[in-house]
Motif scaffolding. Structure first.
Motif, short mmCIF file in Angstrom:
data_model
loop_
_atom_site.label_atom_id
_atom_site.label_comp_id
_atom_site.label_asym_id
_atom_site.label_seq_id
_atom_site.Cartn_x
_atom_site.Cartn_y
_atom_site.Cartn_z
N ARG A 165 -0.68 7.01 6.04
CA ARG A 165 -1.06 5.81 6.79
C ARG A 165 -0.23 5.71 8.06
O ARG A 165 0.96 5.95 8.06
CB ARG A 165 -0.84 4.56 5.96
N ARG A 175 0.18 3.25 11.89
CA ARG A 175 -0.04 1.88 12.38
C ARG A 175 -1.44 1.70 12.92
O ARG A 175 -2.14 0.77 12.55
CB ARG A 175 0.98 1.55 13.46
N HIS A 222 -11.70 4.07 0.72
CA HIS A 222 -11.06 3.48 1.89
C HIS A 222 -12.04 3.27 3.04
O HIS A 222 -11.63 2.85 4.12
CB HIS A 222 -9.89 4.35 2.35
N HIS A 252 -4.44 6.95 11.12
CA HIS A 252 -3.89 7.68 9.98
C HIS A 252 -3.72 9.14 10.38
O HIS A 252 -4.30 9.60 11.37
CB HIS A 252 -4.83 7.58 8.78
N ALA A 293 -8.70 9.22 11.92
CA ALA A 293 -7.45 9.90 11.55
C ALA A 293 -7.23 11.08 12.49
O ALA A 293 -8.18 11.63 13.04
CB ALA A 293 -7.52 10.39 10.10
N PHE A 333 -12.83 5.42 8.66
CA PHE A 333 -11.68 5.19 9.54
C PHE A 333 -11.40 6.42 10.38
O PHE A 333 -11.94 7.50 10.13
CB PHE A 333 -10.43 4.76 8.76
N GLN A 390 -13.01 0.54 7.59
CA GLN A 390 -12.21 0.05 6.48
C GLN A 390 -13.03 -0.66 5.40
O GLN A 390 -12.48 -1.35 4.56
CB GLN A 390 -11.09 -0.89 6.96
N ILE A 410 -3.74 11.94 3.19
CA ILE A 410 -3.66 11.17 4.43
C ILE A 410 -2.45 10.26 4.39
O ILE A 410 -2.20 9.58 3.39
CB ILE A 410 -4.95 10.35 4.63
N LEU A 455 0.83 -1.19 0.00
CA LEU A 455 0.00 0.00 0.00
C LEU A 455 0.87 1.25 0.00
O LEU A 455 1.94 1.28 0.60
CB LEU A 455 -0.91 0.01 1.23
N ASP A 456 0.40 2.28 -0.67
CA ASP A 456 1.11 3.56 -0.68
C ASP A 456 1.12 4.15 0.73
O ASP A 456 0.19 3.98 1.50
CB ASP A 456 0.44 4.55 -1.63
N ARG A 457 2.19 4.84 1.04
CA ARG A 457 2.32 5.46 2.36
C ARG A 457 1.33 6.61 2.55
O ARG A 457 0.83 6.82 3.63
CB ARG A 457 3.77 5.95 2.52
N THR A 458 1.05 7.34 1.48
CA THR A 458 0.07 8.42 1.53
C THR A 458 -0.94 8.24 0.41
O THR A 458 -0.64 7.61 -0.61
CB THR A 458 0.74 9.80 1.37
#
Length: 177
Positions: free
Chosen positions: A67, A69, A34, A72, A39, A37, A110, A65, A4-7
């Motif tokens: 990601r 752990r 997505h 977000h 954040a 969730f 999610q 955003i 998955l992309d970090r952002t």
């Protein structure tokens, strides 16, 4: 499994918010790709922060955003549609809160759904017009029930599948065998 992309950048509706730490806000947001969730908007409670006005309740926001752990992090936010009449009229704000609470109860975190996102954005828009908020809320409730798989059967009997005639109809707590 693809990485998955970090952002990621996405449209989002702010469902709930609460103060978090000294200057942060914890947001519950709904996105089309997505799902729902939590954040953190870092520094959003500071009066001079760039994100302060962009993380308001019921606002449609374009967010970047990162990601995390567990949570977000909202790194950028720009309001696309603030739905201002919801902040000016207590009745409309109450209906908006009702719509968001229903969506919150019918969705899990999610779990992405374009239909639920679009339905919420459209319903918030209807509440900002001259449409009777009761009608907008009833339409939203029926559509949300359908999307969640709980749509009532209004034209035929749910048990025997007979067509319902225009007469007084009754609910029975006894199931036909």
């Amino acid at each position: 499994m693809p990485k998955l992309d970090r952002t990621f950048r996405t449209d989002a509706v702010v469902l709930r918010r609460q103060d978090f730490g000294e200057a942060d806000r914890l947001l519950m947001i709904l996105t089309p790709d997505h799902g729902k969730f939590r954040a953190v908007a870092k520094g959003a409670r500071k009066p001079i922060a760039r994100k302060t006005g962009h993380v308001e309740l019921f606002a449609l926001v374009d967010m970047l955003i990162a990601r995390g752990r567990e949570l977000h992090i909202v790194t950028q936010a720009e309001t696309k549609e603030p739905f201002l009449p919801l902040r000016e009229d207590l009745v409309r704000a109450t209906y908006a809160n009702h719509l968001v609470e229903l969506l919150d109860r019918f969705t899990v975190e999610q779990d992405a759904s374009h239909a639920e996102f679009d339905l919420l954005v459209n319903a918030l828009g209807w509440l900002c017009t001259d449409v009777d908020p009761r009608l907008a809320a009833r339409y939203y409730e029926m559509r949300l029930l359908g999307l969640a798989g709980f749509a009532p059967s209004l034209h035929q009997c749910a048990i025997g599948q007979e067509k319902l005639e225009p007469q007084d109809q009754f609910f029975s707590r006894w199931m036909a065998a």
